[in-house]
Enzyme design. Structure first.
Site, short mmCIF file in Angstrom:
data_model
loop_
_atom_site.label_atom_id
_atom_site.label_comp_id
_atom_site.label_asym_id
_atom_site.label_seq_id
_atom_site.Cartn_x
_atom_site.Cartn_y
_atom_site.Cartn_z
N GLN A 1 0.81 -1.22 0.00
CA GLN A 1 0.00 0.00 0.00
C GLN A 1 0.85 1.28 0.00
O GLN A 1 2.00 1.28 0.40
CB GLN A 1 -0.93 0.01 1.22
CG GLN A 1 -2.11 -0.93 1.11
CD GLN A 1 -1.72 -2.37 1.27
OE1 GLN A 1 -0.88 -2.70 2.12
NE2 GLN A 1 -2.30 -3.25 0.48
N TRP B 1 -5.47 3.90 7.08
CA TRP B 1 -4.96 2.74 7.81
C TRP B 1 -4.96 2.99 9.31
O TRP B 1 -4.29 3.90 9.79
CB TRP B 1 -3.54 2.45 7.34
CG TRP B 1 -2.86 1.24 7.90
CD1 TRP B 1 -3.26 -0.05 7.83
CD2 TRP B 1 -1.59 1.23 8.57
NE1 TRP B 1 -2.32 -0.89 8.43
CE2 TRP B 1 -1.29 -0.12 8.89
CE3 TRP B 1 -0.67 2.22 8.93
CZ2 TRP B 1 -0.12 -0.50 9.55
CZ3 TRP B 1 0.49 1.84 9.58
CH2 TRP B 1 0.77 0.50 9.89
N GLU C 1 -8.32 0.13 5.89
CA GLU C 1 -8.04 -1.07 6.66
C GLU C 1 -8.07 -0.87 8.17
O GLU C 1 -7.61 0.16 8.68
CB GLU C 1 -6.65 -1.63 6.29
CG GLU C 1 -6.53 -1.99 4.82
CD GLU C 1 -5.23 -2.69 4.52
OE1 GLU C 1 -5.27 -3.87 4.15
OE2 GLU C 1 -4.17 -2.05 4.69
N HIS C 2 -8.59 -1.88 8.87
CA HIS C 2 -8.45 -2.09 10.31
C HIS C 2 -9.24 -1.17 11.21
O HIS C 2 -8.96 -1.11 12.42
CB HIS C 2 -6.96 -2.02 10.74
CG HIS C 2 -6.06 -2.93 10.00
ND1 HIS C 2 -6.39 -4.21 9.67
CD2 HIS C 2 -4.79 -2.73 9.53
CE1 HIS C 2 -5.36 -4.78 9.03
NE2 HIS C 2 -4.40 -3.90 8.92
N GLY D 1 7.35 -15.25 -0.60
CA GLY D 1 7.65 -13.86 -0.96
C GLY D 1 6.44 -13.16 -1.53
O GLY D 1 6.34 -12.96 -2.74
N GLU E 1 -8.72 -4.87 4.99
CA GLU E 1 -8.57 -5.89 6.01
C GLU E 1 -9.33 -5.43 7.25
O GLU E 1 -9.26 -4.26 7.64
CB GLU E 1 -7.10 -6.13 6.37
CG GLU E 1 -6.35 -6.90 5.31
CD GLU E 1 -4.94 -7.25 5.73
OE1 GLU E 1 -4.53 -6.85 6.84
OE2 GLU E 1 -4.23 -7.90 4.96
N ALA F 1 -3.47 1.47 12.30
CA ALA F 1 -2.29 0.61 12.32
C ALA F 1 -2.48 -0.62 13.19
O ALA F 1 -3.00 -0.53 14.31
CB ALA F 1 -1.07 1.41 12.79
N ASP F 2 -2.04 -1.74 12.68
CA ASP F 2 -1.94 -2.94 13.50
C ASP F 2 -0.56 -3.09 14.11
O ASP F 2 -0.34 -3.97 14.92
CB ASP F 2 -2.23 -4.18 12.64
CG ASP F 2 -1.19 -4.36 11.54
OD1 ASP F 2 -0.30 -5.22 11.70
OD2 ASP F 2 -1.26 -3.65 10.53
#
Length: 751
Positions: free
Chosen positions: A314, A589, A624-625, A339, A646, A591-592
């Site tokens: 991202q 985002w 995300e999140h 990978g 996510e 953050a995780d």
């Protein structure tokens, strides 16, 4: 390189998402141009109304007093209650001959008003006819005299009240010569050959290749397996003037930009590579799934060995690039089964050879030309891409649109034939396909019309530049913002290079764009501060529906983080109220992981994006999140092309995460009142690693109407950790699938 036979990551390999103003004389001596928009009238001749006693028929609240409209600060405003009529008046202290009145309207303006004068504040004389207001700055010439001057509003343009940032009265022939708010200080210096700061290196074709290589190596090697680089303060921009450059192998790390300074990409040719791979990032050496915050723009590459590698995830755009060979988007270790790379963005580019996506789990390509595309894991989306694979979702997972409904490519910096710096702003296109160069239609703006912001500049100084009628150009670094930066003038360009990062303090909103035509915001990163901000950025005002179709506001490469180097908090990251807005590549985002600890009660954030405007288009939407609905779409006739999500990793238990319609919150929520909406290519993934027993009932929640249409949508349980019970509403089935192995559920069309 071909795509691997294994199309899903095993559980253990999945990533953790992670100045002093100069006088005109001194400026001339230093070769600096003071912007022509900062005229004597606007810089030296203050309005006779400034700082004088002001009263109003009503105020919305104590925060929006009448005095705020005459304080000389374009960041404060008067706002009335939500009723007609309303008035705002100022006592000039003595009788004055009025020559001009300047009104800086907020989005809530008057559709009908008059300017009036009075000798006693009781009996009033009209000195203008009934006038229609407009959002932004409005300048009225007037002839009359009086001690008191007022704006008498009779009809509101919106359901809200009357709202003025500034109400300025000029007397005895004075007045601004341009319709801009009055700055609060001397004219700020600008230049056509600006100093872009210590984080920007500019190369010429005569620069020894060894010098260039040493510079790019030094920037990258400092990040090799560094435990702090991902959320560090380092910023690197490497700019190449027109010409051809001998072998340069540029590895690109966090907060690094490589860009050409030509008018067209082929004006700058790099022989070698602009390379992103795995194996270098601390704690995640095996993956490319945390290769965030880097970019390449406006150049051509003759790749060494025939293939350039850009294994990113991202917030890593490639724009306006010509690859004279092949391009691979996966890391060099992909065939070892671990990978992986996880989603990126390519636009306005040409690849002469083959694009190999390899282990990329999802990717969006817009308005480009390629020879061929090989590979695809879950969600590969193309719009306006000549040479794109046929639409075939889910096998293979290609979603292809022949054109993009509306585009305006990102503004970019270049050097003209006289060695002066300019910003080119490409024009709007409709139903576009293919790269927008050469011969790009648009407008070229000299840098003397920009204020070049540098770390350490205050928000007040930046707002002063905007009040002078300047555009903004942010240089790389971090900016502490203790008051909202307000963009109120139509067609203002706000852009940055090298991931300049705005961090609000005290819970303020970092950036607010008024509901005016044609503002362009690009190349900025926002970090939430430690005091919760209700929003980090907003566009327009809720409930105001002005038609901007002919000249929409656009947001491009704008990234948001809640939790990074600080334990940030924000209720909503981005709110878009203006109709017709273009959202072209954002990553919002929560953050995780970060440089500071993260967690369910630590870096809190409800929603990444709220869209209240009608006819809004999102091309490349990564959110995300967040802890509640991650995208809420209230506007009608919205369109999204490519959505990646996510769910929050850190839900502690099911009881902590119950939404209005059951377990958890959908990633993408279209409001029940919406009658028309379209989405193409959307994926939502679960990885509830704190508590794998957590479930969410659906990933996409939409009203069941024929005008609300979703195409090519899917869910995945990453490593079978946590459950998504359905894809759309009660349709699509559950993940994990019984067979496991991170197998998606796909819905080709809904309804």
């Amino acid at each position: 390189m071909t795509s691997p036979t294994l199309t899903s990551p095993p559980p253990q390999t999945r990533r953790r998402h992670g100045l002093v103003a100069l006088s005109a004389v001194l400026a001339t001596a230093l070769g600096i141009t003071v912007a022509s928009v900062a005229t004597n009238a606007s810089a030296a001749e203050l309005p006779v109304s400034q700082g004088k006693p002001a009263t109003a028929s009503s105020v919305e609240s104590a925060a929006f007093s009448a005095a705020a409209a005459v304080d000389g600060n374009a960041g404060t405003r008067w706002s009335s209650t939500f009723a007609d009529p309303q008035w705002l008046q100022v006592d000039l202290g003595s009788t004055q001959t009025i020559s001009q009145v300047v009104l800086n309207w907020e989005a809530a303006y008057a559709s009908a008003f008059t300017i009036q004068t009075s000798a006693n504040g009781t009996s009033w004389t009209n000195i203008t006819p009934v006038t229609a207001g407009q959002a932004g700055v409005q300048t009225l010439n007037a002839t009359g005299s009086g001690r008191y001057v007022r704006m008498n509003g009779t009809t509101r343009a919106t359901p809200y009240g009357y709202s003025l940032w500034e109400f300025q009265v000029f007397a005895n022939g004075s007045g601004p010569t341009t319709p801009t708010p009055t700055p609060t200080g001397p004219a700020l210096p600008t230049s056509d050959t600006p100093d872009l700061g210590p984080n920007v290196r500019i190369f010429e074709p005569s620069t020894p290749a060894a010098t260039i290589q040493s510079a790019v190596d030094s920037a990258f090697n400092a990040q090799l397996r560094s435990p702090t680089a991902q959320f560090g303060s380092q910023r690197h921009v490497f700019l190449f003037k027109p010409g051809s450059y001998g072998r340069v192998w540029a590895n690109i790390g966090f907060y690094t930009t490589v860009a050409g300074l030509g008018l067209n990409p082929d004006d700058v040719t790099i022989n070698g590579a602009v390379n992103v791979d795995s194996g270098w990032n601390y704690g995640d050496e095996s993956n490319a799934t945390q290769n965030f915050w880097r970019s390449m723009e406006n150049l051509s590459i003759v790749p060494e060995g025939g293939t350039n590698r850009w294994a990113v995830s991202q917030a890593a755009p490639m724009r306006r690039v010509h690859i004279k060979g092949n391009l691979t988007l996966a890391p060099s270790n992909q065939d070892n089964g671990q990978g992986y790379s996880s989603g990126g963005y390519l636009a306005d580019s040409v690849v002469d050879g083959v694009v190999s996506s390899g282990s990329q789990q999802q990717w969006y390509t817009r308005d480009s030309r390629i020879a061929r595309w090989d590979g695809g894991v879950w969600n590969m989306v193309y719009s306006g891409v000549q040479g794109a694979p046929a639409n075939a979702f889910p096998n293979p997972p290609h979603t292809t649109l022949a054109t993009t409904p509306v585009t305006r490519e990102k503004p970019y910096l270049y050097v003209d034939s006289a060695g002066l710096y300019r910003v080119f702003v490409p024009a709007l296109r409709r139903n576009s396909a293919g790269a927008n160069w050469p011969n790009t239609a648009g407008t070229s703006i000299p840098m003397r019309e920009f204020y070049v912001a540098k770390p350490g500049d205050s928000a007040a100084r930046i707002n002063s530049a905007l009040a002078q009628g300047l555009n903004l150009f942010f240089t790389p670094g971090t900016y502490s913002v203790n008051e909202t930066i307000r963009v109120t003038r139509a067609n203002t360009v706000v852009t940055g290079i090298g991931f300049p990062t705005l961090i609000p303090t005290g819970g303020v909103e970092a950036l607010n764009v008024a509901d005016v035509d044609g503002v362009k915001v690009s190349g900025l990163t926002f970090d939430a501060g430690t005091t919760n901000s209700p929003t980090l950025m907003s566009v327009g005002r809720a409930g105001v529906h002005t038609d901007h179709a002919a000249n929409p506001i656009s947001l491009q490469d704008v990234f948001f983080r809640i939790g990074s180097s600080v334990q940030g908090k924000a209720t909503t990251t981005l709110a878009v109220h203006s109709d017709d807005t273009i959202i072209d590549h954002i990553w919002a985002w929560r953050a995780d992981h970060g440089g500071a600890p993260t967690g369910w009660t630590v870096n809190t954030g409800d929603t990444g994006l709220v869209v209240n405007g009608d006819d809004v288009l999102a091309t490349g939407l990564f959110v995300e999140h967040y802890q509640k609905y991650e995208v809420i779409w209230n506007g009608n006739r919205g369109k999204t092309i490519f959505f990646q999500n996510e769910k929050p990793y850190d839900v502690p238990n099911q009881a902590a995460w119950i939404g209005p319609r059951g377990n958890g919150y959908a990633a993408y929520k279209v409001a029940d009142s919406v009658t028309d909406h379209e989405l193409w290519g959307g994926g939502s993934y679960a990885y509830f690693n704190v508590n794998p027993s957590v479930r969410v009932d659906r990933a996409f929640e939409v009203p069941n109407r024929s005008g609300v249409r979703l195409r090519s949508v899917l869910t995945v349980s990453l490593g079978d950790v946590g459950t998504i019970a359905n894809v759309v509403n009660d349709t699509g089935g559950s993940v994990p699938n019984p067979a496991g192995n991170t197998t998606p559920r796909n819905v080709v069309a809904y309804p």
